[in-house]
Enzyme design. Sequence first.
Site, PDB file in Angstrom:
ATOM      1  N   ASP A 307      -1.448  27.788 -17.016  1.00  0.00           N
ATOM      2  CA  ASP A 307      -1.855  26.682 -16.166  1.00  0.00           C
ATOM      3  C   ASP A 307      -1.035  26.735 -14.894  1.00  0.00           C
ATOM      4  OD1 ASP A 307      -3.905  25.034 -16.912  1.00  0.00           O
ATOM      5  OD2 ASP A 307      -2.741  24.177 -18.568  1.00  0.00           O
ATOM      6  N   ASP A 344       8.049   5.678   1.419  1.00  0.00           N
ATOM      7  CA  ASP A 344       6.994   6.274   0.586  1.00  0.00           C
ATOM      8  C   ASP A 344       7.656   6.943  -0.605  1.00  0.00           C
ATOM      9  OD1 ASP A 344       4.981   7.681  -0.569  1.00  0.00           O
ATOM     10  OD2 ASP A 344       4.254   8.617   1.292  1.00  0.00           O
TER      11      ASP A 344
END
Lengths: 682, 569
Positions: A307, A344
């Site tokens: 993956d 953020d």
Amino acid sequence: MSSKAKSISMFDGAILLQALKGSFTKLNPSKLVHNPVIFTTEVVAAMVTLLWLRDMISGSGTPLFSGQIAAWLWFTVIFATFSEAIAEGRGKAQADSLKRTKSDLVAKRLKSANGKDYDVVPATSLKVGDLVYIEVNDLVPGDGEIIEGVASVNESAITGESAPVIRESGGDRSAVTGGTQLLSDWLIVRITTKPGETFVDRMIALIEGAERQKTPNEIALSILLSGLTLVFLIAVVTVSGLAAYSGTIMTVTVLAALFVTLIPTTIGGLLSAIGIAGMDRLIGFNVIATSGRAVEAAGDVDTLLLDKTGTITFGNRMATEFIPVDGIAEEELASAALQASLSDETAEGRSIVALAQADYGLSNTVLDGKEVAFIPFAAQTRISGVDIGHDQIRKGAIDAILNVAGLTKDTAPQSFQKAVDSIARVGGTPLGVTHNGKLLGVIHLKDVVKPDIKERFAALRAMGIKTVMVTGDNPVTAAAIASEAGVDDFMAEATPEQKLAYIRKEQQGGRLIAMCGDGTNDAPALAQADVGVAMQSGTQAAREAGNMVDLDSSPTKLIEIVEIGKQILMTRGSLTTFSIANDVAKYFAIIPALFVVSYPQLGALNIMGLNSPQSAILSAVIFNALIIIALIPLALKGVSYKPVGASALLRRNLLVYGLGGLLVPFAGIKAIDMIVAALNLV
Amino acid sequence: MTLVGWLQISLTLLAVLLAIKPLGLYMSHVFAGERTFLSPVFNPVERAFYAVAGINQNREQSWIAYTFGVLLFSIAGFLVLYGILRLQDILPLNPQGFPGVAPDLAFNTAVSFITNTNWQSYGGETTMSHFSQMAGLTVQNFLSAATGMAIAVALSRAFVRSNMTTLGNFWVDMTRATLYVLLPLAVIVALLFIALGMPQTLDGSFTATTLEGAKQIISTGPVASQEAIKQLGTNGGGFFNVNAAHPFENPNAFSNYLGVFSMLVVSSAMVYAFGQITGNRRQAWALLSAMAILLIIGIGAVYWAETSGNPILTQLGVDPLQGNMEGKEIRFGPAGTALYAAVTTGLSNGGVNAMHASLTPLGGLVPMFLIQLGEVLPGGVGSGLYGMVIFAILAVFVAGLMVGRTPEFLGKKIESREMKFAMLAVLVLPLAILGFTAISAILPVGLAGLLNKGPHGLSEILYAYTSAAGNNGSAFAGLTANSIWYNTTLGIAMLLGRFAYIVPVLAIAGSLVGKQKVPASAGTFPTDGPLFVGLLIGIIIILGGLQYFPALALGPIVEHFLMLSGQTF
């Protein structure tokens, strides 16, 4: 990435004592019969013992000689069983610590699916389908699937990792394992495994070697060894006839000695220890395999499906570059980006701050003391930013930010277009930045490939293993990351069906496939792959489908698994070669000794200059027994594997174990002969 | 050893080397059923055969059916040959009026020729009628060789096919081997032999008047035709008792080298055909290299031993530069003899141009050991190839483990089933050779046949069973083998050496053909390089040495040391 092996000292005192006991109980012929070479040795040892008793009672023959031969033949057998016992002993120590987690588990069995009324019952009385309630500090009573709730769980009993993990219903983190402990909250769990067959139970059984079955390669090797034993039986039995023709009457003791030194006792004695120790090393790497067959298959793997996220890349996009539009300084863009991202808390935001600090020396305290209002990211606007007084700084998706700047794709500056295109081409994500509606430039967000992954893939390639990256990304992004990471192939926009189809296609071409996965949608592919490594953190379905479970949930562990699989085979092959090469020296020790009475001229073959016929034979038998003990550490540790290509590997092993096997016994037998003569043993 | 001697040896081997590729290529076309330049001649004949025998040439056989075909064909061949030998007195072409062959000798001889051994417990010119030689023995010279080739072809196919059950059709492979390969070659070689002075006639004998005026009866017959297929099919059964040492069977040095060439050429080309069929010619050259290296070492060893001479004869005043000329023909000399002796034994041919018992002890050890290595240098036609593949499988198994992969050979995984049958095949030779030798060395019936005592006598027995079980057929000489004991036990040894080997080989082929071919990767150990050649040589020598060292130590090795101390037998 790389994982440390939990190590148990090779010769721990308690294990040694246990193994010593075990080596005697293993002498039971009905147990030893599965190892033909050593079983044969035992039969011969028993026979020579009887002859020694006859010599003792009748007072004829040479009881001193036959007694010593008998003793050393028994030592040969015991050293072999000892090697197996010590390999098992190391596993038992690990199994015992696991067993402790299992004892006295109780379960709070729910009376009905609704509500939280429960009975306290022993965990052993649970049935599949039962619902149990688990609270803070409770031990999870059995393997199951979370129906309801979120909790942090301490799985250190199984994984050895002390950091707690989050388990929650739904998704890929819904499995709990018996013996682990809840650290917070509560869970309702449906039991999916019968007591006695849980993950921990299987682990214990595997480690203790109770479920050990011979692997296909081990069976093939056993056939070779049995065949060689028969060949030498023929050679030794017939030599008595040839000797009779030549006027030499040979005693059974001498023939027995010749026979046992010739048959491959070294590899025969160490064969099962090599397999057990290999599984053990795997457990040391925190990988549990359901069978030895799977471990050996790992050594044969041709293709590795990995993956992308979390394996090849860190899994988060990170800022790597600020590209300003014409007329804007890089610092100005960097500064604006920094200010827009200070609050953020996403990984992307933090990476922008980090980049601005690192590359442009900007401070993250610029806004301290100012009046600021943060605008968080919203899915509708796809923009976030900050208002500092009347200053408005925004960052966001390209079309959204162009909107803020009052531009369209066609009216945007050419340098901006170029930057956006070039980022897209290499598979990155562009993020636009504006200051009071003025377009400043683009931030290049990129999937960052783990730093040493390229070398690991190169190592795999050298092993002959093709790596394939599997990702849900679009082909452009996938291609860019694939080339950066150095994988051989990639599968973009992959679905579970595609993965399965890819594995089937490769298998039809005769290749062996390994893959790792954690989600339920990986389960079919894990089951289809020849080596399927499920992550311990994954779902129960994935763990059931794979034939290995990685307790550390680290996908690159496959590389170690492959190495261990190869090591097991290499150790067997090398010791077989060593064992057979040894025979040459033994012939030169024993043949002249056998016939020197009838043909003194054959003394010319006694190139080692051994003292007497009897000491020559005894020395060969002693060497044959001691070499087993000497090689136990190698059998447990395994022959080291280096990804240098098959030819180089073979050349090295042939040199060490083939040539070494040819020469070592000449020196060893000579040395033993000198000691035997010095001590006047015969 | 002389430069000229080595030059003769080298030129012969070079000629073989040059012939390998074209012949091997041609053979691979033949076995693939493709059209060749001889098809116009033989295709109608071939089709007529199939029509008469009711064979559908497109129907392939599983390994069991193939094996059944081989066994059935061999049994039929045995019965026919046995009948011819027993009844030769009432059959035609018996100019010398020989009686029917005795039952035990007929059994031994029939077994010997169907197994491609050609052990001869008889003297040809004093026992066999022309009919027996031509319709009996020579026919089997073709068919037993063709059978070996067919099996090798079936095994080759197993490596190139994936997930299949069939290996080809035995009757078709055997017919093609005979018609397209052996027959045309035999015609060419026979004509060459006739040109070199070999007789080819249906007359039985003629009477010559010697210089002293005495009458001498000189046997003759259709020698050249039998000699051609004797060499090409690695049969080795001579027309005359002394085989290729007889001036009619090997008139001069040229016929000697042509003989050696024709022995080697088909077996070697068969390996090339294997490479062609399996699509891996490098593999073929690797196998050929291993064969060639061992064979050349063997030739060199015999040559060295024979030119070193015998110290006892030197003491008697024989010039040591002559080497050991006992039992050798002047027209061949030590080089021609060494070459012939090593090739005929490395090859399962068994023809001899000198008496191996008269070689020096070490010179005699080499031919014996070359047979014991398994007749793979390059071995009998077909049988040498499949023997070598068994060794390659063993080598690959050990090597494959050492590089950390399930062993594979030419893309086929070698697993327990293959190992089981490979070990069964490996066990056959030591069981037959050492077992029968040990029994014969202590039983009075065994000892009765010995000409010499001491280690030389043991070598005589050991050589006989080695030759029989290895399907070689050469004799050490000295042993009187035409007794019920030796005829029977040597016959059994020949049967074991042939069929107890063939069945496991075909079983391996049956197992491999059902497997998926695995593509090679960097982790696969390449079996076509020098490393593998070295490993293969090592496995062959060590395995052979470990099995036979005790027996050889009591035979030729001790005889060598005794010779050095002045004792002969």
